[in-house]
Design a protein around this motif. Structure first.
Motif, PDB file in Angstrom:
ATOM      1  N   SER A 233      35.916 -33.091 -24.429  1.00 47.83           N
ATOM      2  CA  SER A 233      36.979 -32.269 -24.851  1.00 47.83           C
ATOM      3  C   SER A 233      36.762 -30.863 -24.944  1.00 47.83           C
ATOM      4  O   SER A 233      37.065 -30.371 -25.861  1.00 47.83           O
ATOM      5  CB  SER A 233      37.506 -32.981 -26.048  1.00 47.83           C
ATOM      6  N   LEU A 234      36.140 -30.365 -24.150  1.00 51.20           N
ATOM      7  CA  LEU A 234      35.779 -29.212 -23.940  1.00 51.20           C
ATOM      8  C   LEU A 234      36.873 -28.215 -23.310  1.00 51.20           C
ATOM      9  O   LEU A 234      37.473 -28.623 -22.561  1.00 51.20           O
ATOM     10  CB  LEU A 234      34.596 -28.800 -23.256  1.00 51.20           C
ATOM     11  N   THR A 235      37.050 -26.921 -23.705  1.00 53.91           N
ATOM     12  CA  THR A 235      38.092 -25.971 -23.103  1.00 53.91           C
ATOM     13  C   THR A 235      37.655 -25.585 -21.711  1.00 53.91           C
ATOM     14  O   THR A 235      38.283 -25.664 -20.705  1.00 53.91           O
ATOM     15  CB  THR A 235      37.972 -24.681 -23.831  1.00 53.91           C
ATOM     16  N   ASN A 236      36.416 -25.531 -21.484  1.00 54.99           N
ATOM     17  CA  ASN A 236      35.739 -25.396 -20.129  1.00 54.99           C
ATOM     18  C   ASN A 236      34.207 -25.889 -20.264  1.00 54.99           C
ATOM     19  O   ASN A 236      33.815 -25.963 -21.291  1.00 54.99           O
ATOM     20  CB  ASN A 236      35.963 -23.924 -19.469  1.00 54.99           C
ATOM     21  N   LEU A 237      33.665 -25.999 -18.967  1.00 48.07           N
ATOM     22  CA  LEU A 237      32.238 -26.335 -19.049  1.00 48.07           C
ATOM     23  C   LEU A 237      31.630 -25.284 -17.851  1.00 48.07           C
ATOM     24  O   LEU A 237      32.172 -25.187 -16.632  1.00 48.07           O
ATOM     25  CB  LEU A 237      31.979 -27.791 -18.563  1.00 48.07           C
ATOM     26  N   LEU A 238      30.530 -24.785 -17.886  1.00 48.23           N
ATOM     27  CA  LEU A 238      29.840 -23.950 -17.074  1.00 48.23           C
ATOM     28  C   LEU A 238      28.542 -24.789 -16.601  1.00 48.23           C
ATOM     29  O   LEU A 238      27.506 -25.002 -17.381  1.00 48.23           O
ATOM     30  CB  LEU A 238      29.429 -22.367 -17.422  1.00 48.23           C
ATOM     31  N   LEU A 239      28.641 -25.177 -15.449  1.00 44.00           N
ATOM     32  CA  LEU A 239      27.465 -26.128 -15.040  1.00 44.00           C
ATOM     33  C   LEU A 239      26.524 -25.339 -13.903  1.00 44.00           C
ATOM     34  O   LEU A 239      26.939 -24.623 -12.967  1.00 44.00           O
ATOM     35  CB  LEU A 239      27.895 -27.189 -14.200  1.00 44.00           C
TER      36      LEU A 239
END
Length: 328
Positions: A233-239
């Motif tokens: 439930s993250l706002t965004n994810l930086l992979l």
């Protein structure tokens, strides 16, 4: 992004107050040469030429933020020992607020000491107690954070799995932050991923993201990113994807950012630089895609340096200009 806007954002870094919570440590390097084998045992004899230490783990995140001019609070647990004195002295020299650092007698300050001959690492010695901190220490840490919560613009949770970011500590910080609309970014250890449900963002590398979900290496990396963002439930994810760059997973689409680096000498600490710049940029008013591009730029600078390193605003501005070439 226009040059003037980028300069304005970088200038805003000095107005942002970021709290770093996590496993503070020292990286110690004993450097020398080898020209014989010990007569006592079949091991090389290192003739020591110099010794140096640098801030490591969550302390390197703090160091990155301070180098970029941010107002920084650090929260963690260290030993009541000489290595703890060394760590705090460096923080104080950089005008970093250490009121959130708790000193205890029953666990050491984490030190990773490397014995290096030429360019070859011969041995690493670790001083640590990776067990979870006791409940009374959790209480102290959380109370210190509550005392400062109204000053904080963003949290960085820097998890090296050394016992500070327990499930309770991580979850209560995220709850506190949500109540105040404060950004929370996480550099996770995969085994602890469930502790960070509801954070703003997470910055795992490809291997960590797969381990968070228990997936094999043949799984499509873009599917991994989407699934992990939704599951936590993250706002965004930086992979971060090494030579393939970065992918930002937002609400509606995936933004891919290619890697830029003049030369790669050492990736040590690059993840700390990424989350520091990414969080600072987001807290300074950048869109998350812009923040990711800026973090990508900073990573391209820092991997061109030997050892655990930091990056300056001037280096970011110069390198961003050279790789994106969007102004004269």
């Amino acid at each position: 992004m226009e040059k003037n806007r980028l300069e304005q954002i970088l200038d805003c870094f000095g107005k942002v107050k970021v709290a770093v919570v996590g496993d503070m440590m020292l990286d110690d390097y004993i450097i020398g040469t080898v020209d014989r084998i010990s007569p006592e045992a079949p091991v090389p004899v290192v003739s020591v030429k110099k010794e140096r230490f640098v801030l490591g783990g969550a302390a390197n995140v703090v160091n990155n933020l301070a180098t970029l001019g941010a107002k920084t609070l650090c929260f963690g647990v260290i030993g009541d020992d000489s290595d703890g004195d060394r760590l705090l002295n460096v923080f104080r020299e950089k005008n970093i607020d250490v009121t959130g650092v708790i000193r205890v007698e029953d666990r050491p300050t984490i030190v990773k000491r490397r014995i290096i001959a030429g360019t070859q690492q011969l041995l690493r010695l670790d001083w640590e107690d990776a067990s979870n901190i006791r409940k009374e220490i959790e209480d102290l840490l959380l109370n210190k954070i509550k005392e400062h919560i109204d000053e904080i613009d963003a949290f960085i949770l820097s998890d090296y799995d050394k016992g500070v970011l327990t499930p309770r500590v991580a979850k209560e910080i995220i709850e506190m932050a949500k109540g105040k609309n404060i950004i929370v970014t996480v550099d996770p250890k995969p085994k602890n991923a469930q502790n960070y449900i509801g954070a703003t963002s997470m910055t795992p590398n490809r291997k960590e993201a797969m381990e968070c979900l228990g997936k094999g290496k043949d799984t499509d990396v873009l599917e991994i990113g989407k699934e992990l963002k939704e599951k936590l439930s993250l706002t965004n994810l930086l992979l971060t994807r090494s030579e393939e760059g970065m992918s930002l997973f937002g609400n509606e689409k995936i933004e891919n950012i290619p890697t830029y680096a003049k030369e790669v000498y050492d990736v040590t600490g690059a993840g700390d630089t990424v989350i520091s710049v990414y969080t600072l940029a987001g807290a300074s008013g950048m869109e998350w895609y812009e923040a990711a591009k800026l973090a990508n730029t900073a990573a391209g600078v820092v991997v061109g340096k030997m050892g655990t390193s930091t990056v300056t605003k001037e280096e970011i501005l110069e390198f961003y200009n050279s790789i994106y070439n969007e102004w004269n």
